[in-house]
Scaffold this motif. Structure first.
Motif, PDB file in Angstrom:
ATOM      1  N   LEU A 137       0.713  -0.827  -0.059  1.00  0.00           N
ATOM      2  CA  LEU A 137       0.172  -0.313  -0.131  1.00  0.00           C
ATOM      3  C   LEU A 137       0.820   1.754   0.106  1.00  0.00           C
ATOM      4  O   LEU A 137       0.349   2.325  -0.296  1.00  0.00           O
ATOM      5  N   GLY A 138       1.996   0.698  -0.100  1.00  0.00           N
ATOM      6  CA  GLY A 138       3.310   1.967  -0.252  1.00  0.00           C
ATOM      7  C   GLY A 138       3.143   2.738   1.375  1.00  0.00           C
ATOM      8  O   GLY A 138       3.848   4.026   1.062  1.00  0.00           O
ATOM      9  N   HIS A 139       2.684   1.956   2.605  1.00  0.00           N
ATOM     10  CA  HIS A 139       3.116   2.867   2.972  1.00  0.00           C
ATOM     11  C   HIS A 139       4.786   3.059   4.071  1.00  0.00           C
ATOM     12  O   HIS A 139       5.315   2.100   4.091  1.00  0.00           O
ATOM     13  N   LYS A 140       5.316   4.224   4.100  1.00  0.00           N
ATOM     14  CA  LYS A 140       6.903   4.550   4.866  1.00  0.00           C
ATOM     15  C   LYS A 140       7.035   4.494   7.094  1.00  0.00           C
ATOM     16  O   LYS A 140       7.567   4.485   7.138  1.00  0.00           O
ATOM     17  N   LYS A 141       5.544   5.069   6.700  1.00  0.00           N
ATOM     18  CA  LYS A 141       5.559   5.696   8.833  1.00  0.00           C
ATOM     19  C   LYS A 141       4.924   4.571   9.057  1.00  0.00           C
ATOM     20  O   LYS A 141       3.599   4.580   8.979  1.00  0.00           O
ATOM     21  N   ILE A 142       5.399   3.384   9.356  1.00  0.00           N
ATOM     22  CA  ILE A 142       3.905   2.059  10.336  1.00  0.00           C
ATOM     23  C   ILE A 142       4.664   2.330  12.074  1.00  0.00           C
ATOM     24  O   ILE A 142       5.595   2.420  12.843  1.00  0.00           O
ATOM     25  N   LEU A 143       3.586   2.153  12.628  1.00  0.00           N
ATOM     26  CA  LEU A 143       3.114   2.300  14.355  1.00  0.00           C
ATOM     27  C   LEU A 143       3.340   0.686  14.182  1.00  0.00           C
ATOM     28  O   LEU A 143       2.187   0.004  14.155  1.00  0.00           O
ATOM     29  N   TYR A 144       4.303   0.016  14.635  1.00  0.00           N
ATOM     30  CA  TYR A 144       3.795  -1.313  15.548  1.00  0.00           C
ATOM     31  C   TYR A 144       3.278  -1.249  17.130  1.00  0.00           C
ATOM     32  O   TYR A 144       4.332  -1.342  18.223  1.00  0.00           O
ATOM     33  N   LEU A 145       1.554  -1.526  16.856  1.00  0.00           N
ATOM     34  CA  LEU A 145       1.885  -2.085  18.160  1.00  0.00           C
ATOM     35  C   LEU A 145       1.393  -3.637  18.643  1.00  0.00           C
ATOM     36  O   LEU A 145       0.596  -3.919  18.493  1.00  0.00           O
ATOM     37  N   GLY A 146       2.307  -3.851  20.110  1.00  0.00           N
ATOM     38  CA  GLY A 146       2.441  -5.226  20.253  1.00  0.00           C
ATOM     39  C   GLY A 146       2.170  -5.427  21.861  1.00  0.00           C
ATOM     40  O   GLY A 146       1.510  -4.240  22.588  1.00  0.00           O
ATOM     41  N   VAL A 147       2.081  -6.366  21.724  1.00  0.00           N
ATOM     42  CA  VAL A 147       2.278  -7.020  23.478  1.00  0.00           C
ATOM     43  C   VAL A 147       4.066  -7.583  23.793  1.00  0.00           C
ATOM     44  O   VAL A 147       4.821  -7.837  23.568  1.00  0.00           O
ATOM     45  N   THR A 148       3.541  -8.082  25.284  1.00  0.00           N
ATOM     46  CA  THR A 148       4.478  -8.392  26.190  1.00  0.00           C
ATOM     47  C   THR A 148       5.069  -9.340  25.180  1.00  0.00           C
ATOM     48  O   THR A 148       4.142 -10.417  25.096  1.00  0.00           O
ATOM     49  N   GLU A 149       6.533  -9.895  25.456  1.00  0.00           N
ATOM     50  CA  GLU A 149       6.858 -11.199  25.263  1.00  0.00           C
ATOM     51  C   GLU A 149       6.901 -11.785  25.900  1.00  0.00           C
ATOM     52  O   GLU A 149       6.785 -13.474  25.760  1.00  0.00           O
ATOM     53  N   LYS A 150       6.390 -11.844  27.390  1.00  0.00           N
ATOM     54  CA  LYS A 150       6.322 -13.662  28.316  1.00  0.00           C
ATOM     55  C   LYS A 150       5.118 -14.442  27.138  1.00  0.00           C
ATOM     56  O   LYS A 150       5.424 -15.133  27.575  1.00  0.00           O
ATOM     57  N   ASP A 151       4.133 -13.438  26.187  1.00  0.00           N
ATOM     58  CA  ASP A 151       3.417 -14.700  25.232  1.00  0.00           C
ATOM     59  C   ASP A 151       4.365 -14.775  23.799  1.00  0.00           C
ATOM     60  O   ASP A 151       4.174 -13.982  23.328  1.00  0.00           O
ATOM     61  N   GLU A 152       4.982 -15.618  23.617  1.00  0.00           N
ATOM     62  CA  GLU A 152       5.663 -16.235  22.664  1.00  0.00           C
ATOM     63  C   GLU A 152       5.024 -15.953  22.105  1.00  0.00           C
ATOM     64  O   GLU A 152       6.141 -15.233  20.721  1.00  0.00           O
ATOM     65  N   SER A 153       3.933 -16.255  21.364  1.00  0.00           N
ATOM     66  CA  SER A 153       3.326 -16.338  20.072  1.00  0.00           C
ATOM     67  C   SER A 153       2.842 -15.339  19.737  1.00  0.00           C
ATOM     68  O   SER A 153       3.345 -14.914  18.156  1.00  0.00           O
ATOM     69  N   VAL A 154       1.996 -14.465  20.175  1.00  0.00           N
ATOM     70  CA  VAL A 154       1.729 -13.104  20.458  1.00  0.00           C
ATOM     71  C   VAL A 154       2.667 -11.754  20.553  1.00  0.00           C
ATOM     72  O   VAL A 154       3.136 -11.226  19.105  1.00  0.00           O
ATOM     73  N   GLY A 155       3.454 -12.396  21.071  1.00  0.00           N
ATOM     74  CA  GLY A 155       4.876 -11.353  21.625  1.00  0.00           C
ATOM     75  C   GLY A 155       5.541 -10.862  20.983  1.00  0.00           C
ATOM     76  O   GLY A 155       7.022  -9.894  20.729  1.00  0.00           O
ATOM     77  N   ILE A 156       6.479 -12.299  20.294  1.00  0.00           N
ATOM     78  CA  ILE A 156       7.780 -12.420  19.706  1.00  0.00           C
ATOM     79  C   ILE A 156       7.426 -13.314  18.677  1.00  0.00           C
ATOM     80  O   ILE A 156       8.053 -12.310  17.049  1.00  0.00           O
ATOM     81  N   LEU A 157       6.508 -13.959  17.784  1.00  0.00           N
ATOM     82  CA  LEU A 157       6.703 -14.824  16.923  1.00  0.00           C
ATOM     83  C   LEU A 157       5.859 -13.854  15.906  1.00  0.00           C
ATOM     84  O   LEU A 157       6.048 -13.687  14.877  1.00  0.00           O
ATOM     85  N   ARG A 158       4.524 -13.314  16.557  1.00  0.00           N
ATOM     86  CA  ARG A 158       3.430 -12.493  14.656  1.00  0.00           C
ATOM     87  C   ARG A 158       4.525 -11.755  15.129  1.00  0.00           C
ATOM     88  O   ARG A 158       4.647 -10.854  13.821  1.00  0.00           O
ATOM     89  N   LYS A 159       5.395 -11.076  16.446  1.00  0.00           N
ATOM     90  CA  LYS A 159       5.862  -9.498  15.654  1.00  0.00           C
ATOM     91  C   LYS A 159       7.584  -9.943  14.595  1.00  0.00           C
ATOM     92  O   LYS A 159       7.517  -8.822  13.828  1.00  0.00           O
ATOM     93  N   LYS A 160       7.951 -11.027  14.890  1.00  0.00           N
ATOM     94  CA  LYS A 160       9.489 -11.248  14.235  1.00  0.00           C
ATOM     95  C   LYS A 160       8.525 -10.932  12.641  1.00  0.00           C
ATOM     96  O   LYS A 160       9.263 -10.857  11.801  1.00  0.00           O
ATOM     97  N   GLY A 161       7.085 -12.118  12.901  1.00  0.00           N
ATOM     98  CA  GLY A 161       6.756 -12.279  11.181  1.00  0.00           C
ATOM     99  C   GLY A 161       6.503 -10.391  10.701  1.00  0.00           C
ATOM    100  O   GLY A 161       6.999 -10.897   9.568  1.00  0.00           O
ATOM    101  N   VAL A 162       6.471  -9.763  11.397  1.00  0.00           N
ATOM    102  CA  VAL A 162       5.973  -7.819  10.658  1.00  0.00           C
ATOM    103  C   VAL A 162       7.051  -7.606  11.243  1.00  0.00           C
ATOM    104  O   VAL A 162       7.725  -7.077   8.992  1.00  0.00           O
TER     105      VAL A 162
END
Length: 342
Positions: free
Chosen positions: A187-212
């Motif tokens: 979509l051509g976006h250059k300025k992106i804000l990622y709103l994540g969660v604690t890395e104590k949650d491996e699936s959402v906090g680490i792996l999902r963010k890593k994919g992004v």
């Protein structure tokens, strides 16, 4: 004092069945040690082996266990959930319950309110209630979780988190994250804000963010800012009402649909239009993402399939069958109205 095989009693107490005191004397340990062992507490390996042998020889059973031990196997399955007000949890619960009812099993549900210590406590509590197996929707998998799963001696199947300690069914988090990252770039976006969660949650906090991040940070000219927020909609909304003031990112990429909804409401509250001024996306595929206008871009996870597979595989384990140690389910990327090209 000695054991008579024919009468199933301890000599010297001809009219009484074996008690916890008898077990303690035969094992040469304190009554409290036997009680702790029977309630899933920690005892030494040597003491455990001694108590196992004596209990087997004397056919001792506490009153609370007696009835369930008369049958070959309990028809109760325990499920430990992190919270009650969760779309994902409800989808999984419905699927698990439907599958188990068809097989004449009953579901015993316990809620932990995302308290890791309560998760561990409930593993022991469910084992004392003689459930045949446990499905655990863990927020984290700690050493205490692993110790509990080893000690209770019944099958435990994890959902949403990975662990080498037991069987697990997970989502392809990195795959989902990469799909959303590529969408933002397309979509051509250059300025992106990622709103994540604690890395104590491996699936959402680490792996999902890593994919992004693996996608976004490999591209030149992309400015990605990160901020950790809460899973809870209300808490995150209150925070974002202040945090988003004056920010210039054109895309807010959120780790969950709840966070995306909070970012959506906060942006509207601050006078920014979605998607004209800012694009917003989440993960989960919650039905509410279609009820708001504009509808929210997301990745739909296979929650119902996860619940069905969990129930079926746990029952296979109870029948002595082999199942895969880990199963990973792909999600479905759903581009909707909340994201648009610059």
């Amino acid at each position: 004092m000695w054991y008579d095989e024919d009468k199933k009693r301890v000599k010297g107490r001809e009219e009484d069945m074996v008690t916890i005191n008898d077990i303690a004397k035969l094992a040469g340990v304190a009554k409290s040690t036997v009680s702790r062992y029977l309630n899933g507490g920690s005892v030494s390996k040597k003491t455990k082996e001694t108590l196992d042998r004596i209990i087997k020889e004397t056919e001792y059973v506490p009153n609370t266990f007696a009835q369930s031990l008369k049958v070959k196997q309990s028809n109760l399955i325990g499920i430990i959930i992190p919270r009650l007000n969760s779309y994902a949890t409800n989808e999984i619960l419905q699927s698990v319950d439907r599958c188990l009812r068809e097989k004449s099993y009953q579901l015993l549900i316990v809620n932990t309110d995302q308290d890791v210590e309560r998760e561990v406590e409930n593993l022991y509590a469910l084992s004392r209630q003689k459930v045949a197996g446990i499905i655990l929707l863990a927020t984290d998998v700690t050493r205490a979780h692993k110790e509990a799963m080893e000690k209770i001696g019944i099958p435990v199947l994890l959902l949403g988190q990975r662990s080498d300690a037991t069987y697990a069914i997970v989502h392809e988090e990195e795959e989902a994250g990469a799909a959303m990252g590529r969408h933002a770039l397309r979509l051509g976006h250059k300025k992106i804000l990622y709103l994540g969660v604690t890395e104590k949650d491996e699936s959402v906090g680490i792996l999902r963010k890593k994919g992004v991040m693996d996608v976004l940070k490999n591209e030149e000219g992309i400015d990605v800012q990160e901020e950790e927020v809460d899973f809870n909609f209300d808490i995150t909304f209150q925070f974002l009402k202040e945090y988003l003031k004056g920010r210039e990112e054109t895309y807010i990429l959120c780790a969950t649909d709840n966070i995306a909804l909070a970012a959506y409401k906060a942006s509207i509250t601050l006078g920014r239009k979605v998607p004209e001024d800012v694009s917003i996306s989440g993960f989960g595929g919650y039905s509410i993402t279609d009820l708001v206008t504009p509808s929210i871009t997301t990745v739909r996870y296979a929650y119902k399939e996860m619940g069905r597979i969990a129930a079926e595989n746990l029952l296979r384990l109870l029948q002595g069958e082999e199942i895969p140690k880990k199963i990973a389910l792909s999600g479905e990327f759903l581009p909707k109205e909340s994201t648009k090209a610059l």
